[in-house]
Write a protein that holds these residues in place. Structure first.
Motif: not given
Length: 234
Positions: A45-49, A56-59, A62-70, A89-90
């Motif tokens: 569910d990478q892009k939806k998350v 940035p919606v690229d599926g 990234s490190t930034g994605d991971c920190h935001a999700i975490r 999570t989604w």
């Protein structure tokens, strides 16, 4: 005996139930958990998350994605908090979207009775509750956490019959502040952790402290409660 005291669609709900059962009590009740490693794997569910978090919606993870999700996982009681964009999570994010969509008219579909005067409504499907008087909204809607699979919050018309501001469960030995019981051991009450943390309560309607406190000030013994819908995954 008193019972102490999601997510859209059956498949997501089932994933929430399975994953949530392993949720450590330290996370469920708000105590700090040990930091987990940040995953480099992109989830299904990478892009939806990414879109939900304004990333940035690229599926691609990234490190930034991971920190935001975490950060989202940690604040919403989702375990393991490793930044993986999976269905649990989604599911929480999608539920939050539906809750926001309710706006200031949660009873638009007229599922909660408008002919009973003051009444506390609980929508299990959207995990929302509010207080109305007739068709006039008095407070809410607010997010809630209802019964998990096997401990489903019972539906139907009920009435508040007992209030105990400093209640402690005799079954689970946990604090249940601002308890207002409406069906056997099922009650509105506040919890210390997130009301979005899976898999759910043992039947009670869990609330944030400020919301439970407001319910305490607005409701009285004898007031009506109406519970309807079905929590996904139950």
């Amino acid at each position: 005996m008193m019972r102490a005291a999601g997510i859209w669609g059956r498949r997501v709900g089932a994933a929430l139930a399975v994953t949530g059962m392993a949720l450590p009590l330290s996370v469920a009740f708000g105590a700090p958990a040990q930091a987990a490693s940040c995953t480099t794997k992109a989830g299904p569910d990478q892009k939806k998350v990414e879109k939900f978090l304004g990333r940035p919606v690229d599926g691609k993870q990234s490190t930034g994605d991971c920190h935001a999700i975490r950060n989202f996982q940690t604040s919403h009681g989702i375990s393991p908090a490793i930044g993986y964009a999976g269905p649990v999570t989604w599911g929480v994010m999608d539920l939050i979207n539906h809750q926001k969509a309710a706006g200031s008219n949660p009873n638009k579909a007229k599922n909660c009775p408008t002919n009973k005067g003051r009444i506390a409504c609980v929508d299990l499907t959207r995990q929302l509750s509010w207080i109305q008087d007739g068709s006039k909204l008095k407070f809410g809607p607010v997010p809630v956490r209802t019964g998990r699979n096997g401990y489903e919050t019972r539906t139907g018309s009920k009435k508040i019959y007992w209030r105990d501001i400093n209640h402690v469960s005799s079954v689970y030995n946990v604090a249940m502040p601002y308890s207002q019981f409406f069906d056997g051991g099922e009650a509105f009450h506040s919890i210390a952790g997130s009301v979005w943390s899976p898999p759910g309560s043992h039947g009670c309607v869990n609330m944030r402290k400020s919301d439970a406190k407001k319910y305490w000030s607005l409701l009285r013994n004898g007031d009506d409660v109406y519970v309807y819908g079905r929590k996904p995954g139950t």
